[in-house]
Enzyme design. Structure first.
Site, PDB file in Angstrom:
ATOM      1  N   ILE A 246       0.824  -1.203   0.000  1.00  0.00           N
ATOM      2  CA  ILE A 246       0.000   0.000   0.000  1.00  0.00           C
ATOM      3  C   ILE A 246       0.862   1.258   0.000  1.00  0.00           C
ATOM      4  CG2 ILE A 246      -1.634   1.332   1.411  1.00  0.00           C
ATOM      5  CD1 ILE A 246      -2.909  -1.386   2.162  1.00  0.00           C
TER       6      ILE A 246
ATOM      7  N   THR B 228      -1.104  -7.933   0.321  1.00  0.00           N
ATOM      8  CA  THR B 228       0.234  -7.446   0.663  1.00  0.00           C
ATOM      9  C   THR B 228       0.899  -8.477   1.572  1.00  0.00           C
ATOM     10  OG1 THR B 228      -0.388  -6.306   2.710  1.00  0.00           O
ATOM     11  CG2 THR B 228      -0.707  -5.097   0.631  1.00  0.00           C
TER      12      THR B 228
ATOM     13  N   TYR C  93       0.266  -7.562  17.158  1.00  0.00           N
ATOM     14  CA  TYR C  93      -0.017  -6.753  15.970  1.00  0.00           C
ATOM     15  C   TYR C  93      -1.255  -5.900  16.189  1.00  0.00           C
ATOM     16  CZ  TYR C  93      -1.326  -5.494  11.204  1.00  0.00           C
ATOM     17  OH  TYR C  93      -1.691  -4.793  10.083  1.00  0.00           O
TER      18      TYR C  93
END
Length: 268
Positions: free
Chosen positions: A20, A199, A171
């Protein structure tokens, strides 16, 4: 997209060598922005710019910037260089992110890896660039967050999760912290979940995702001064929605700033 509004603006995009971030840099340059393209190393930055210019974009649109976000000293060096060379910064896109590793990993600064790369480095960078971001009208920060922030909690007594580690929880905590940080009053900032995209982070979400360019388009829209924003707002792709309740809680916003100042070694 308002090309005239974006044209001639200076934008720093972190983590811009792939995914991105790379597509965000491409779209911004195509619309006339000067893009400060951040990479982990100078070599990776030059390679990314070579790929972008091979696609027909003027190389003069890009300025490579290097810093390894696992080293806060390099983040400080990056901020000093940006402030010196670009005393007015129109937009900072806090995009760089890593998936938390399977095993608990601590940086040389003493912070859990995902917490530092995904949040603390951006917290420090944004804080140090407050001057350039506020030197002219309309300066803004766009935090590339995640819908996974809704599953997270901040472990105030053990932010590095040394006692109980889970890569998904680590995360998610880093993304919640980044989302909370958008409501910090020092600069105008928003957060955006760009959608589940194909991604390097896709394995955290599932098996299929939209293209990185589709996700980047949602980021670029928020960089455009024609898009009016409210400090602390959260977007799921192009739609403004409410983030997790913690993300707009005044006590949590102040508590996170105090914790982050300690962890990055900044004076309170």
């Amino acid at each position: 997209m308002s090309e005239s509004a974006l044209s001639a603006r200076t934008v720093l995009v972190t983590g811009a060598t792939s995914g991105i971030g790379y597509e965000t840099a491409r779209l911004l340059a195509e619309r006339g922005c000067t893009v400060l393209l951040h990479a982990r190393t100078a070599e990776e930055g030059r390679a990314a710019i070579d790929r972008l210019t091979a696609g027909g974009i003027d190389a003069g649109r890009f300025c490579p910037m290097a810093a390894d976000f696992t080293r806060l000293s390099e983040v400080e060096q990056l901020a000093r260089r940006v402030a010196q060379e670009h005393p007015r910064l129109d937009v900072l896109v806090n995009n760089a992110a890593v998936a938390a590793p399977e095993r608990h990993t601590v940086t040389e600064d003493g912070n859990e890896l995902a917490l530092q790369v995904n949040f603390l480095a951006h917290y420090l960078l944004t804080s140090l660039l407050e001057g350039p971001l506020t030197s002219g009208p309309g300066g803004r920060v766009v935090n590339v967050s995640s819908s996974l922030h809704r599953t997270a909690s901040i472990q105030w007594s053990d932010p590095h999760r040394s006692r109980r580690y889970s890569r998904l929880a680590a995360y998610a905590q880093s993304q919640l912290a980044l989302t909370v940080f958008a409501a910090d009053p020092r600069v105008t900032a928003v957060s955006v979940h760009p959608g589940v995209c194909d991604t390097a982070l896709l394995p955290l979400y599932g098996l299929e995702g939209a293209s990185a360019a589709e996700g980047a388009a949602h980021v670029v829209r928020l960089c455009d001064p024609a898009t009016e924003i409210v400090n602390g707002a959260y977007y799921d792709r192009s739609e403004r929605v409410e983030p997790a309740p913690l993300a707009t809680e005044g006590r949590t916003i102040k508590r996170l700033a105090r914790l982050a100042d300690v962890l990055v070694g900044q004076p309170a």
